[in-house]
Structure formats: C-alpha cells, structure tokens
Design a protein around this motif. Structure first.
Motif, PDB file in Angstrom:
ATOM      1  N   TYR A  49      40.217  37.480  29.286  1.00  0.00           N
ATOM      2  CA  TYR A  49      39.476  37.099  29.298  1.00  0.00           C
ATOM      3  C   TYR A  49      38.146  38.358  29.993  1.00  0.00           C
ATOM      4  N   GLU A  50      38.192  38.714  31.028  1.00  0.00           N
ATOM      5  CA  GLU A  50      37.384  38.931  31.836  1.00  0.00           C
ATOM      6  C   GLU A  50      36.966  40.470  30.673  1.00  0.00           C
ATOM      7  N   ALA A 101      36.712  36.603  38.403  1.00  0.00           N
ATOM      8  CA  ALA A 101      36.136  36.895  37.299  1.00  0.00           C
ATOM      9  C   ALA A 101      36.657  36.871  36.416  1.00  0.00           C
ATOM     10  N   SER A 102      38.380  36.395  36.173  1.00  0.00           N
ATOM     11  CA  SER A 102      38.617  36.311  34.939  1.00  0.00           C
ATOM     12  C   SER A 102      38.835  34.798  34.698  1.00  0.00           C
ATOM     13  N   LYS A 162      34.880  40.113  28.213  1.00  0.00           N
ATOM     14  CA  LYS A 162      33.992  40.032  28.771  1.00  0.00           C
ATOM     15  C   LYS A 162      33.180  42.089  28.845  1.00  0.00           C
ATOM     16  N   TRP A 190      29.525  38.813  33.678  1.00  0.00           N
ATOM     17  CA  TRP A 190      30.897  37.547  33.707  1.00  0.00           C
ATOM     18  C   TRP A 190      30.281  36.181  33.813  1.00  0.00           C
TER      19      TRP A 190
END
Length: 380
Positions: free
Chosen positions: A5-6, A238-239, A9, A329
């Motif tokens: 996911y991070e 942040a993940s 982004k 984020w």
C-alpha cells in the motif's frame, strides 16, 4: 497485488505529478498563445496564423487536464472534496473562462466582421490568461495552507473566502504561472511561424523567460524566509490507511526546505528552472526556436517538480488545523483501488503519449499567411 500500500501511495504521487506536467507542457503553450493573440497579431490574417498554430491539437491537449482531474478524484478523493470546498468559486471562474476557448476557436472566423472577430480574440485571451492565473493562485495558497479542518466525525469545515485566496504570495504565484506559460507559448509560436510573427514571439519569449526566473527567485526567497511550511512529527504506520486527523503536524518557518536538505539531489529542480530560463533567452536571441521550446518545457516541468519536492508528502496543508492536512499517506483511495488504477495508467499513458507524439509529427511544419489565404474557408 504487485506492490504494498505504501509503495502505491508514492507511485500515485508520481502519477499525478506526471499528469500535471503533461498538462502544463501541452495545454500550457495553448494558454500562452491564447493570451498573446491580441498583442502579437496586428491584423486579422496574422491572428488567424497564430490561432492555426494550435488548431489541430488544442482539443487533444485538454485530455491531460481531464486525466489529471480524474486521477485526483480517483486516487485522492479527500483532496478532491476539500479542494472543491475551498476553491469552488475560483474553479468555477476557471471553468467559465475555459468555455470561451471552444466557441472562440469555432466561431471567430465564421463572420467577416472586425468587431465580431476582435470580440472573440479577447475571449480567447481570457481563456488563455485566467486559467493559468487561477492555477498559480491555487498553488500559492497550497504552499501557505488552506483554512479547513476535519472534526472527530471527519466532517469538513472550510472557513475561508474567495477574497482570502487573493493574498500577496498567491498573486505572485499566479503571475509566475502566467509568465511561465506565456514563455512556453511564445517559444512554440516562434518555431511554428515565420517573419514578423516569429520575430515578435521571439522577443516575448525572451522577456517572459527573464520575468519567470525573477519571479521564481522572489517566490523562493519568500518561502524560505516569510512563509511557514509543514512537517509531520508523528503519524500512524504509513503502510496502512488512517484518518488525516490521526497524525501530528508542526507548522514552522523553513519547513518547506526540509526535503531539499534530506535529499540534496532535488536541488536540481530549482537549479533547472534558472538554467532553463537562461537557455530560453539564449536560444531565442540566437533564433533557434526548437531548442528554445525544449528549454521552455524543461523550465515548466522544473517549476512543478520544485513545488512538488518541497511539499511532499503534503497535498493540501491546513492552516486552520495542521493535523487535518491531507497528505499522500492519508488522503488516498483503498489499496485495491490504487492497484487497479495503476494498471489502467500503465497501459493507457504510453498509448496517449505515443498518439500525441504521432499527431505532432503529422502536423509539424510552419503556419504561414499564404496557408491562411489558401484555406480561407476551412482554417480557423
């Protein structure tokens, strides 16, 4: 999924930046030519020459604007919602100004009346001048922070007004945007025309490049010493996705320079702005229009990259409640949405770029007064 996911982004931060740069590089010279039309064309034939330099491509260039807006909505839905709350009147003004472009191009030469054509020339000027001004003002306000906040239920509150957007720094950013695209339009016009029009365009390109460099320097000094930037001091992992109000943000003088200290290579972006502007002036003076146009494009891209590098990961900082600021984020769509749209962009973007390149190759060459006379009833 291909990435975590991070990573998605970060990729989508880059995608939005690429689309904004694509829009500025293509539709940007359309805006520049539109705002120069009443001044560089001294009679009807000359103005038709100027209009027809962008006639085959201006509609296609707007695709980049639509794509950037669509990606903003799809990838950063919270930013899309907050931007239309805060900049609603400004965006509506921009939209109404853009309305003048299609009708101006299509109807200007339908009637051989000087008053009719002059009216549409000024409408095309509005359609070329107002959007860059508003886009620049919007970026100027983003760098200062926008007065919005979220409550505990994630309901958005915006406390600013349209007049608040017209503050001194934002107006400076707006004028910088106008001068930058005026330079880009003039370099394009220089290479697409001949004789007196090319000569006038060359002089405008030289002057606009000088103004762009000076305004960019003034904006940089102002940001370094007179505008508070933003930095994240505490945030969840942040993940994973989280609410914007879950982080802690500090507002401090010089914070917009943090990324340049953290990643010194990004200093190449502002350096390129000055180098590119100087090259535009050099190549314009030496009557090398293609090199001047390429240097202009490099300058435009570097200005956008400079702002993006300074703000990362912030997308829409909040001056009212810094913790409500939207970042790369926490303002994004779901992991699955970013992954699906990633493949859409990976497949479609090269096709768009290749098709755009093919179109410009087909319509390459100069537009002359003789061409207008030979196509009196078909040319714009």
């Amino acid at each position: 999924m291909l990435f975590d996911y991070e990573t998605y982004k970060i990729i989508w931060w880059g995608f939005v930046g690429v689309l904004l740069i694509g829009f500025a590089l293509t539709d940007g010279f359309d805006f520049g030519i539109g705002m120069a039309l009443p001044f560089l064309g001294k009679n009807d034939t000359e103005r038709r020459v100027i209009i027809n330099t962008i006639a085959p491509t201006w509609e296609g260039n707007q695709t980049w604007f639509i794509a950037a807006g669509g990606c903003l909505f799809a990838a950063w839905p919270l930013v899309y919602a907050a931007a239309f709350s805060g900049f609603y009147l400004a965006l509506m003004l921009c939209l109404f100004a853009l309305f003048f472009r299609p009708v101006g191009f299509d109807y200007r030469s339908k009637i051989a009346d000087p008053r009719w054509r002059s009216t549409w020339d000024w409408c095309l000027f509005i359609g070329g001048f107002v959007p860059p001004l508003i886009f620049g003002i919007a970026f100027g306000n983003l760098l200062q922070g926008v007065p919005f906040r979220y409550d505990d239920s994630m309901r958005l509150e915006y406390t600013g007004s349209f007049l608040d957007l017209l503050n001194p720094f934002a107006l400076l950013a707006g004028v910088l945007s106008v001068s930058m695209l005026a330079m880009h339009g003039a370099t394009y016009l220089h290479q697409k025309t001949e004789d007196v029009i090319a000569h006038r365009a060359r002089k405008v390109a030289f002057g606009a490049a000088l103004i762009t460099a000076l305004l960019f320097a003034a904006a940089g000094v102002w940001i370094a010493g007179g505008i508070d930037g933003y930095r994240i001091t505490a945030m969840p992992d942040a993940s994973s996705s989280f609410m914007p109000i879950a982080k802690t943000v500090q507002r401090a003088s010089g914070a917009w320079l943090d990324n340049y200290e953290r990643w010194p290579l990004t200093l190449a972006f502002p350096a390129t702005v000055f180098a590119g502007s100087l090259l535009v002036m050099l190549f314009s003076a030496r009557r090398q229009p293609l090199l001047a146009f390429l240097s202009s494009g490099l300058t435009v891209a570097a200005v956008i990259l400079t702002a993006g590098a300074a703000m990362f990961p912030f997308v829409m900082p909040s001056s009212l409640a810094p913790g409500s600021s939207l970042t790369a984020w926490d303002a994004v769509a779901s992991h699955k949405s970013l992954a699906v749209m990633f493949w859409v962009v990976v497949i479609m973007l090269p096709i768009v770029v290749a098709y755009t390149g093919w179109v410009y190759r087909v319509v390459s060459g100069k537009v002359t007064e003789q061409h207008i006379r030979d196509n009196e009833h078909t040319a714009y």
